[in-house]
Design a protein around this motif. Structure first.
Motif, PDB file in Angstrom:
ATOM      1  N   GLU A 112       0.815  -1.215   0.000  1.00  0.00           N
ATOM      2  CA  GLU A 112       0.000   0.000   0.000  1.00  0.00           C
ATOM      3  C   GLU A 112       0.851   1.268   0.000  1.00  0.00           C
ATOM      4  OE1 GLU A 112      -3.548  -0.092   2.534  1.00  0.00           O
ATOM      5  OE2 GLU A 112      -2.912  -2.082   3.215  1.00  0.00           O
ATOM      6  N   GLU A 114       1.918   3.222  -2.450  1.00  0.00           N
ATOM      7  CA  GLU A 114       1.454   4.304  -3.327  1.00  0.00           C
ATOM      8  C   GLU A 114       0.018   4.706  -3.028  1.00  0.00           C
ATOM      9  OE1 GLU A 114       2.075   3.625  -7.446  1.00  0.00           O
ATOM     10  OE2 GLU A 114       4.190   3.097  -7.230  1.00  0.00           O
ATOM     11  N   GLN A 115      -0.833   3.750  -2.683  1.00  0.00           N
ATOM     12  CA  GLN A 115      -2.236   4.061  -2.417  1.00  0.00           C
ATOM     13  C   GLN A 115      -2.805   3.044  -1.436  1.00  0.00           C
ATOM     14  OE1 GLN A 115      -4.640   4.587  -5.908  1.00  0.00           O
ATOM     15  NE2 GLN A 115      -6.557   4.612  -4.781  1.00  0.00           N
ATOM     16  N   HIS A 116      -3.483   3.555  -0.409  1.00  0.00           N
ATOM     17  CA  HIS A 116      -4.080   2.673   0.581  1.00  0.00           C
ATOM     18  C   HIS A 116      -5.263   1.924  -0.019  1.00  0.00           C
ATOM     19  CE1 HIS A 116      -1.601   3.943   3.868  1.00  0.00           C
ATOM     20  NE2 HIS A 116      -1.931   5.215   3.713  1.00  0.00           N
ATOM     21  N   ASP A 121     -11.747  -1.682  -3.324  1.00  0.00           N
ATOM     22  CA  ASP A 121     -10.561  -1.598  -4.185  1.00  0.00           C
ATOM     23  C   ASP A 121     -10.492  -2.813  -5.122  1.00  0.00           C
ATOM     24  OD1 ASP A 121      -7.837  -1.525  -5.174  1.00  0.00           O
ATOM     25  OD2 ASP A 121      -7.386  -0.165  -3.508  1.00  0.00           O
TER      26      ASP A 121
END
Length: 287
Positions: A112, A114-116, A121
């Protein structure tokens, strides 16, 4: 006319009940964790939820029987995806996993950096397919609800959870979500989960970890089943937390108010075995 949603272009699909083949509910750990469903594990911060879940994950990766199952239980090792934002993988998760005897080749997580992740998702089903994941653990829920969604709004939480429920069903992947209890001591534990009660409502099983009120051992804990939609309510499981793992001690018949040290109004489902014993004794002594 309600114009909040746009249904233009949505194709009508129907299905007769005669077209559905009934099947039995399967369990990862009977009756606590049903397969391909969402289970919620709740408790106060610091009461050992993460250690407990990592210990279960370790057992799942090796095919070992879960606590107090028959030793001859036949279970294939499965791959587990463990997502957490509260502990480091290198200094906490993996050392605890190793201490519980897990198979590292069957433990995976989505990076995670770069992005949670969020509950909706698309990387979640993609990773499940790539690694044939059969158990997904999200710890804690509050880290994965995403922006623009309030845990206290039932309609918003249900939409996010429905995506996860559908993913679990379609990909035959069991999901366990860890959640924190609020500070409202003395309430029915079903209503102490942080956020909307619909979080517990969406789960097919709800478990809780608490500290025994009358124990001299500060490391002793009890797992109780708050809700069981697909099976009878399970017994309490007593365990002890250690530095990096847990030690299971015994099964114990107890009610929720006994486990949580509540008094007055009873909470949760009645203790069926205890009530049957009372009825039998009343009949024997009726004369």
């Amino acid at each position: 006319m309600n114009t909040q949603y746009d249904y233009s272009g949505v194709k009508l699909e129907t299905q007769l009940a005669t077209e559905i083949e009934p099947k039995d509910v399967q369990f990862l750990w009977y009756p606590y964790i049903p397969k391909s469903k969402v289970t919620v594990l709740t408790g106060n911060p610091g009461d050992g939820k993460s250690k407990f879940l990592i210990a279960l994950a370790a057992m799942a990766t090796t095919g070992k029987p879960f606590p107090f199952e028959d030793e001859d239980t036949d279970r294939e090792p499965i791959t587990v995806m463990y997502q957490t934002t509260e502990d480091g993988y290198d200094d906490t998760v993996i050392p605890r996993f190793d201490a519980s005897g897990g198979d590292r080749s069957r433990m995976v997580h989505i990076k995670e950096d770069e992005q949670h992740l969020t509950l909706g998702d698309p990387r979640i089903p993609e990773a499940i397919r790539r690694h044939n994941v059969k158990l997904l653990i999200l710890d804690p829920l509050s880290s994965y609800i995403g922006d623009g969604c309030s845990m206290n709004q039932a309609n918003e939480m249900r939409t996010r959870l429905n995506y996860l429920i559908q993913t679990a069903d379609e990909l035959e992947c069991t999901v366990i979500i860890a959640a924190h209890m609020n500070k409202m001591e003395g309430l029915n534990p079903l209503y102490r989960n942080s956020g909307s009660v619909d979080i517990i409502g969406a789960a097919r099983s709800a478990l809780a970890i608490t500290r025994p009120k009358e124990s001299d051992n500060p490391n002793e804990r009890i797992l109780v089943q708050l809700k069981a939609n697909l099976a009878p309510t399970g017994s309490g499981i007593v365990f002890e937390t250690t530095e990096r793992s847990i030690q299971f001690l015994e099964e114990k018949e107890l009610t929720l108010d006994e486990a949580f040290g509540l008094s007055g109004r009873k909470v949760g489902r009645p203790n069926v075995k205890l009530q049957a014993a009372k009825n039998a004794m009343s009949e024997i002594l009726s004369d």
